[in-house]
Write an enzyme that holds these catalytic residues in place. Structure first.
Site, PDB file in Angstrom:
ATOM      1  N   ILE A  21       0.897  -1.152   0.000  1.00 44.39           N
ATOM      2  CA  ILE A  21       0.000   0.000   0.000  1.00 44.39           C
ATOM      3  C   ILE A  21       0.938   1.206   0.000  1.00 44.39           C
ATOM      4  O   ILE A  21       1.907   1.251   0.761  1.00 44.39           O
ATOM      5  CB  ILE A  21      -0.942  -0.007   1.234  1.00 44.39           C
ATOM      6  CG1 ILE A  21      -1.798   1.276   1.304  1.00 44.39           C
ATOM      7  CG2 ILE A  21      -0.198  -0.194   2.541  1.00 44.39           C
ATOM      8  CD1 ILE A  21      -2.855   1.243   2.430  1.00 44.39           C
ATOM      9  N   SER A  22       0.680   2.187  -0.876  1.00 45.31           N
ATOM     10  CA  SER A  22       1.588   3.325  -1.023  1.00 45.31           C
ATOM     11  C   SER A  22       1.639   4.181   0.234  1.00 45.31           C
ATOM     12  O   SER A  22       0.690   4.217   1.028  1.00 45.31           O
ATOM     13  CB  SER A  22       1.137   4.212  -2.189  1.00 45.31           C
ATOM     14  OG  SER A  22       1.027   3.465  -3.366  1.00 45.31           O
ATOM     15  N   GLN A  23       2.736   4.899   0.365  1.00 46.13           N
ATOM     16  CA  GLN A  23       2.922   5.889   1.429  1.00 46.13           C
ATOM     17  C   GLN A  23       1.791   6.927   1.337  1.00 46.13           C
ATOM     18  O   GLN A  23       1.417   7.331   0.223  1.00 46.13           O
ATOM     19  CB  GLN A  23       4.281   6.541   1.167  1.00 46.13           C
ATOM     20  CG  GLN A  23       4.704   7.620   2.093  1.00 46.13           C
ATOM     21  CD  GLN A  23       5.936   8.339   1.529  1.00 46.13           C
ATOM     22  OE1 GLN A  23       6.403   8.025   0.438  1.00 46.13           O
ATOM     23  NE2 GLN A  23       6.433   9.279   2.279  1.00 46.13           N
TER      24      GLN A  23
END
Ligand code: SAH
Length: 214
Positions: A62-64
């Site tokens: 999951i992206s930052q």
């Protein structure tokens, strides 16, 4: 516990998003609202609002939070526009787009991630998000054209079907790089048949795997 997580979310928006120059009120409001801790493993719940990406299984992430906010802002979002996302993953980015009032279509190639996101959307009542299990480099021709397209995996080049399925006028945001795990964030604007590209610096995404990917 719940209040703590809400406080952490509020702090995330202040320190990671607003402090770094994200100003779009729609983006800020969505980042404040979507409960990111539901989109990570229970064991990682306490890290959900930290300033980095997190594993979601199958070697994917999951992206930052900042990257999610930045890509959302680069899309120039307006409620009612249609958006195609390639790389559902945890489902978080698509939930942010839905929370901003966009009509969201999202494609994932890994079955268990697709099923997990579908279940979560039911639980969190994001009933309007449309999901598909497929190679997203082919787009979603039945529902094209899309006003906006966002690719959340790193592509070796811009997949041709996605350029074709972008509306005119339309905006696409995609990490592109010839090396794996290192890309440049590109924004493409289509207007009156012309394509214009802007460069927003280095990012690190997992691979876009497919016919027009790796
Ligand atoms: N947007 C996600 C982050 C995704 S990580 C989130 O908010 O959590 C990238 C995702 O892209 C992974 O889940 C990976 O399986 C998926 N992916 C990679 N290649 C793909 C393809 N060709 N079509 C659809 N999904 C793809």
């Amino acid at each position: 516990m719940r209040r703590d997580l809400k406080r952490l979310r509020e702090r995330m928006v202040k320190e990671q998003i607003e402090a770094r120059g994200i100003k779009d009120p729609l983006v800020l409001q969505a980042m404040r609202k979507v409960p990111r801790h539901f989109f990570v493993d229970e064991a990682l719940e306490n890290q959900a609002y930290c300033d980095h990406p997190l594993p979601i299984g199958h070697g994917q992430t999951i992206s930052q939070p900042y990257i999610v906010a930045l890509m959302s802002q680069l899309l120039c979002p307006t409620p009612g526009l249609s958006v195609l996302e390639i790389g559902t993953g945890s489902g978080y980015q698509a939930a942010i787009l839905a929370e901003m009032g966009l009509d969201v279509y999202t494609v994932e190639r890994i079955r268990s991630l697709y099923l997990k996101a579908m279940k979560l959307y039911r639980e969190l009542r994001y009933f309007s998000i449309k999901l598909k299990l497929d190679d997203g480099t082919l787009g979603w021709p039945e529902n094209a054209p899309f006003d906006r397209i966002i690719v959340t995996a790193g592509a070796p080049q811009i997949p041709e079907p996605l350029i074709e399925q972008l509306a005119d006028p339309g905006i696409m945001v995609i990490p592109v790089g010839e090396g794996k795990r290192h890309q440049t964030l590109i924004r493409i604007k289509k207007e009156k048949g012309e394509i214009q590209k802007e460069d927003f610096g280095g990012v690190m995404f997992v691979d876009l795997v497919g016919r027009f990917g790796w």
